[in-house]
Write an enzyme that holds these catalytic residues in place. Sequence first.
Site, PDB file in Angstrom:
ATOM      1  N   TYR A   1       0.819  -1.217   0.000  1.00 40.44           N
ATOM      2  CA  TYR A   1       0.000   0.000   0.000  1.00 40.44           C
ATOM      3  C   TYR A   1       0.846   1.257   0.000  1.00 40.44           C
ATOM      4  CZ  TYR A   1      -4.066  -2.933   0.440  1.00 40.44           C
ATOM      5  OH  TYR A   1      -5.042  -3.866   0.187  1.00 40.44           O
TER       6      TYR A   1
ATOM      7  N   ASN B   1     -13.506   3.086  -5.318  1.00 41.16           N
ATOM      8  CA  ASN B   1     -12.091   3.424  -5.432  1.00 41.16           C
ATOM      9  C   ASN B   1     -11.544   3.973  -4.115  1.00 41.16           C
ATOM     10  OD1 ASN B   1     -12.373   2.692  -8.101  1.00 41.16           O
ATOM     11  ND2 ASN B   1     -12.658   4.787  -8.814  1.00 41.16           N
TER      12      ASN B   1
ATOM     13  N   HIS C   1     -14.823   1.405   0.066  1.00 45.38           N
ATOM     14  CA  HIS C   1     -13.727   0.488   0.369  1.00 45.38           C
ATOM     15  C   HIS C   1     -12.541   1.169   1.052  1.00 45.38           C
ATOM     16  CE1 HIS C   1     -15.426  -2.265  -3.024  1.00 45.38           C
ATOM     17  NE2 HIS C   1     -16.104  -2.347  -1.897  1.00 45.38           N
TER      18      HIS C   1
ATOM     19  N   GLY D   1     -17.518   2.505 -14.933  1.00 45.26           N
ATOM     20  CA  GLY D   1     -16.254   1.802 -14.753  1.00 45.26           C
ATOM     21  C   GLY D   1     -16.255   0.723 -13.698  1.00 45.26           C
TER      22      GLY D   1
ATOM     23  N   SER E   1     -17.930  -3.387 -12.964  1.00 43.53           N
ATOM     24  CA  SER E   1     -18.714  -4.509 -13.477  1.00 43.53           C
ATOM     25  C   SER E   1     -19.901  -4.822 -12.588  1.00 43.53           C
ATOM     26  CB  SER E   1     -17.821  -5.752 -13.576  1.00 43.53           C
ATOM     27  OG  SER E   1     -17.364  -6.134 -12.285  1.00 43.53           O
TER      28      SER E   1
END
EC number: 2.3.1.286
Length: 227
Positions: free
Chosen positions: A53, A87, A104, A169, A171
């Site tokens: 990260y 994102n 997230h 952007g 799925s």
Amino acid sequence: MKHLVVLTGAGISAESGIKTFRDADGLWEGHDVMEVASPEGFSKNPELVLNFYNERRNQLLTVLPNEAHKALADLESNFKVTIVTQNVDDLHERAGSTEIIHLHGELLKERSSYNEDDIKPCEKDIFLGDLCENGYQMRPHIVWFGEAVPMIDKAITICETADILVIIGTSMQVYPAASLMNFVPQHVPIYYIDPKPAMVNNQRITIIPETATKGVEQLKLLLNKIN
């Protein structure tokens, strides 16, 4: 002013140079995702996860918002816009959007591995031995596989108030984010922007099979007709 709710995923940031979450082979930057995106992976090899990260964070600081991010911010002139994003980057914020829910987590924040509410801004590397005030290791403020999604209830409430839903952007395969479309009122039109759309055109869903930057420009023209 109509409430425009926008669900965004990795595809909108890809054009800024941020790689999508995982490649076709299931790897993320050469790592099995469970090695670097799960509590078990962090427990097994915290240094590997922290370094992973740190690299993502350092990359984020070198890229800029693209035209899709900026166009969504511009829509606030005519709509109440809420962005619900999967994102972990801050490109929506840097583009000027003012209402953003990060499902997230956020790469530019860190939190205590003991207390998930002990969250601090972070634009530096996190190292093994960086401790919170209670003596526990600091970790990225990222929601890993197997962890609860703290913002999902707020996102559901937002979707229930949508007049228009836009999906860009993503799925819509990762849960619980994928379930959000189900909470939008039945009469609400849905616009889906993706170069390889996973949905089909119907009376409710308008598919724009383009990249995020091209698709949002087309979206603005369509929204001008109904606003």
